[in-house]
Design an enzyme around this catalytic site. Sequence first.
Site, PDB file in Angstrom:
ATOM      1  N   ASP A 212      -9.561  -5.603  -4.284  1.00  0.00           N
ATOM      2  CA  ASP A 212      -8.987  -4.559  -3.426  1.00  0.00           C
ATOM      3  C   ASP A 212      -9.902  -3.330  -3.450  1.00  0.00           C
ATOM      4  OD1 ASP A 212      -7.429  -2.464  -2.289  1.00  0.00           O
ATOM      5  OD2 ASP A 212      -5.588  -3.515  -2.835  1.00  0.00           O
TER       6      ASP A 212
ATOM      7  N   SER B 252       0.834  -1.207   0.000  1.00  0.00           N
ATOM      8  CA  SER B 252       0.000   0.000   0.000  1.00  0.00           C
ATOM      9  C   SER B 252       0.867   1.255   0.000  1.00  0.00           C
ATOM     10  CB  SER B 252      -0.957  -0.044   1.194  1.00  0.00           C
ATOM     11  OG  SER B 252      -2.010   0.859   1.049  1.00  0.00           O
TER      12      SER B 252
ATOM     13  N   HIS C 169      -7.454  -5.955   0.024  1.00  0.00           N
ATOM     14  CA  HIS C 169      -6.267  -5.119   0.200  1.00  0.00           C
ATOM     15  C   HIS C 169      -5.307  -5.732   1.225  1.00  0.00           C
ATOM     16  CE1 HIS C 169      -3.959  -1.467  -0.142  1.00  0.00           C
ATOM     17  NE2 HIS C 169      -4.050  -1.226   1.152  1.00  0.00           N
TER      18      HIS C 169
END
Length: 274
Positions: A225, A95, A254
């Site tokens: 995600d 991320s 995610h």
Amino acid sequence: MSFLTLQDGTQIFYKDWGSGRPIVFHHGWPLSSDDWDAQMLFFLGKGFRVIAHDRRGHGRSSQTDTGNDMDTYAADVAALAAHLDLRDAVHVGHSTGGGEVTRYVARHGAGRVAKAVLIGAVPPVMLKSASNPGGLPMEVFDGFRAALAANRAQFYREVPMGPFYGFNRPGTPMLEGVVGNWWRQGMIGGAKAQYDCIKAFSETDFTEDLRRIEVPVLVLHGEDDQIVPIADSARLSAKLLRHATLKTYPGFPHGMCTTHAEVINADLLAFIQG
């Protein structure tokens, strides 16, 4: 507990376990190095040296009110890599940490980095604009900021209970321990740094960084995600990178490094050893 004191006085907390080839893990917002427990234990058991730090303002590092931007994050990693004299390293970012890896490898990694991995990562750029029509509108990130400022503790319950791990999907069981651990990691960081980091992860454009990277890069992304939609992130990054391998996972969320650790760990190991 190990800390590196930077030139501006910021203290960066880090873990450094084992010996052998180093793997450096870069966490997402608003978490800490603890988010990599499943990966660090796995790779330590495989004979690697595993390293993870708490980004400035996050976890056990200094709760900075300045320097909460990608250029500084990457420079902090460069200082840590020099301090530990890391060579032939593999940098793995999830991320926001994927953005940090991208900028670090592109601008500071020469002679130290052998490979990189981007997992559910924010590059090339998350924010919608004329040049990035598939991005997310500013209202999304303004909503994050408003929720954090109004009631950070509640916001940090709602994110992991919902889209982060896909627990809002029908038939997906809620893992209370995972939610509580996300909340714990978020709440030990600094509110100001985490607030500033929203701008850093959403508005930073990594396009040129991706083009500059010369080492092999594995790009992993969950097709479900809900935090960093795949179409405007991994699929574009893989086209910009010189030596990219893209692998996507149907139905994965995610936070797949936690929910599907055994799958992700196996694919990371194959790439690192390949």
